[in-house]
Structures are given as structure tokens and as C-alpha cells.
Design a protein around this motif. Sequence first.
Motif, PDB file in Angstrom:
ATOM      1  N   GLU A  65       0.781  -1.188  -0.008  1.00  0.00           N
ATOM      2  CA  GLU A  65       0.176  -0.082   0.101  1.00  0.00           C
ATOM      3  C   GLU A  65       0.916   1.271   0.029  1.00  0.00           C
ATOM      4  N   SER A  66       0.422   2.192  -0.836  1.00  0.00           N
ATOM      5  CA  SER A  66       1.245   3.559  -0.663  1.00  0.00           C
ATOM      6  C   SER A  66       0.579   4.240   0.366  1.00  0.00           C
ATOM      7  N   VAL A  67       1.470   4.317   1.509  1.00  0.00           N
ATOM      8  CA  VAL A  67       1.153   5.057   2.563  1.00  0.00           C
ATOM      9  C   VAL A  67       2.322   6.306   3.025  1.00  0.00           C
ATOM     10  N   ASP A  68       1.855   7.102   3.795  1.00  0.00           N
ATOM     11  CA  ASP A  68       2.712   8.255   4.401  1.00  0.00           C
ATOM     12  C   ASP A  68       3.417   7.568   5.270  1.00  0.00           C
ATOM     13  N   LEU A  69       5.027   7.905   5.109  1.00  0.00           N
ATOM     14  CA  LEU A  69       5.783   7.386   6.192  1.00  0.00           C
ATOM     15  C   LEU A  69       6.793   8.310   6.399  1.00  0.00           C
ATOM     16  N   GLU A  70       7.096   8.402   7.580  1.00  0.00           N
ATOM     17  CA  GLU A  70       7.775   9.473   8.180  1.00  0.00           C
ATOM     18  C   GLU A  70       9.330   9.164   7.950  1.00  0.00           C
ATOM     19  N   SER A  71      10.176  10.360   8.248  1.00  0.00           N
ATOM     20  CA  SER A  71      11.410  10.013   7.875  1.00  0.00           C
ATOM     21  C   SER A  71      12.323  10.332   9.010  1.00  0.00           C
ATOM     22  N   GLY A  72      13.535   9.821   9.244  1.00  0.00           N
ATOM     23  CA  GLY A  72      14.218  10.185  10.395  1.00  0.00           C
ATOM     24  C   GLY A  72      13.526   9.642  11.806  1.00  0.00           C
ATOM     25  N   ASP A  73      13.599  10.601  12.509  1.00  0.00           N
ATOM     26  CA  ASP A  73      12.837  10.234  14.053  1.00  0.00           C
ATOM     27  C   ASP A  73      11.542  10.977  14.022  1.00  0.00           C
ATOM     28  N   ALA A  74      11.025  11.523  13.120  1.00  0.00           N
ATOM     29  CA  ALA A  74       9.693  12.121  12.854  1.00  0.00           C
ATOM     30  C   ALA A  74       8.571  11.530  13.578  1.00  0.00           C
ATOM     31  N   ALA A  75       8.505  10.208  13.368  1.00  0.00           N
ATOM     32  CA  ALA A  75       7.516   9.333  14.019  1.00  0.00           C
ATOM     33  C   ALA A  75       7.510   9.481  15.587  1.00  0.00           C
ATOM     34  N   TRP A  76       8.536   9.711  16.023  1.00  0.00           N
ATOM     35  CA  TRP A  76       8.512   9.668  17.666  1.00  0.00           C
ATOM     36  C   TRP A  76       8.329  10.927  18.224  1.00  0.00           C
ATOM     37  N   GLN A  77       7.899  11.912  17.238  1.00  0.00           N
ATOM     38  CA  GLN A  77       7.527  13.338  17.688  1.00  0.00           C
ATOM     39  C   GLN A  77       5.983  13.337  17.812  1.00  0.00           C
ATOM     40  N   VAL A  78       5.726  13.837  18.984  1.00  0.00           N
ATOM     41  CA  VAL A  78       4.198  14.002  19.050  1.00  0.00           C
ATOM     42  C   VAL A  78       3.861  15.512  19.536  1.00  0.00           C
ATOM     43  N   ALA A  79       3.179  16.216  18.495  1.00  0.00           N
ATOM     44  CA  ALA A  79       2.938  17.621  18.752  1.00  0.00           C
ATOM     45  C   ALA A  79       2.097  17.860  19.849  1.00  0.00           C
ATOM     46  N   PRO A  80       2.306  19.054  20.461  1.00  0.00           N
ATOM     47  CA  PRO A  80       1.627  19.322  21.829  1.00  0.00           C
ATOM     48  C   PRO A  80       0.254  19.289  21.678  1.00  0.00           C
TER      49      PRO A  80
END
Length: 161
Positions: A65-80
Motif C-alpha cells: 500500500e502506498s502510505v505516508d511514512l515518516e523520515s528520520g525520527d519524525a514518527a517519535w515526535q508528538v505535537a503538543p
Amino acid sequence: MTMETETLLEVLNGQRDHVLGILDGLPEDALRRPVLPSGWTCLGLVRHLALDVERFWFRAVAGGESVDLESGDAAWQVAPDVTAEAVFGLYRRETELANAVIAATPLDAAPVWWPADLFGDSPPRDLRTVILHVITETACHAGHLDAARELTDGRTWLVLT
């Protein structure tokens, strides 16, 4: 679904439940506070599991499936402005979507997609290998969450065998 698939999924779901269970009842501020020197947060780790593990390995690699993937450590970041429940909901949704891929794919099926530019030309052999990898990674991160929770408020997750 074969008995082997059911067994692998049962073990994987046990680790997924551990991830959510060890965090149950932890206040939002504690979920956002780094506990270990590396600086990750419990919410960040759950988001990583949702995006870099469940979405990547099952929907993208195994399912193609063509899905949005994060790069680097972006997936570890949760916006406030993203709530803990939203992160937990994302994880639950990605596990449901992953389970659908697992249910629809034979264990010996080769990956549909592989990012050779990132990881070289050695994709996992088949869905079985992907599931075993995700079980291992989820269990490892469940252990990280165990340590973070115990350091936060003393609660431990007991696994009786």
C-alpha cells in the motif's frame, strides 16, 4: 486463516496489548515526559510503533500500500496539540489495518514493496518473517515502556507464564 497465522497473530496481539496495558492510567503529562537519557517519550514510542512498525512493515512492505511514512525520527515526535488518546487511537487503527493485511496474505508471500534505497537489497523473505520481526520489535519496545513506567510511578507489568 491458518493455525500458524492465528498463533503468530495471538503472540503479536499479546505484545500490542502489553504496550497499551503498561501505559494504562498514566497521566498525559507523564506520557509526554522523557524518562531515559535518550529523550524519547512514551507517547512518542507508541507513535513510532504505529507508523514505523505497524504501518511500514504490514501496510507498505507486506501489503504494497502506498502510505505516508515518516523520515528520520519524525514518527517519535508528538505535537503538543495531539492528545494521548489520538496517539493510542492511531496505534489501534494501524494494528487493525495490519491484521487485515495478515489475514489476507499467505505467510509465505514475498514482500510487495521494499525501500532498497534505505535498507539495501535484502528484504524480508516472506510475511512470516515480517510478523516475527514485528513481534520482536514490539516486545523490545514493550520492555522499554516497562522501564519508563516503573521509573515514573513504580508500576510494573507482570507477565505470568
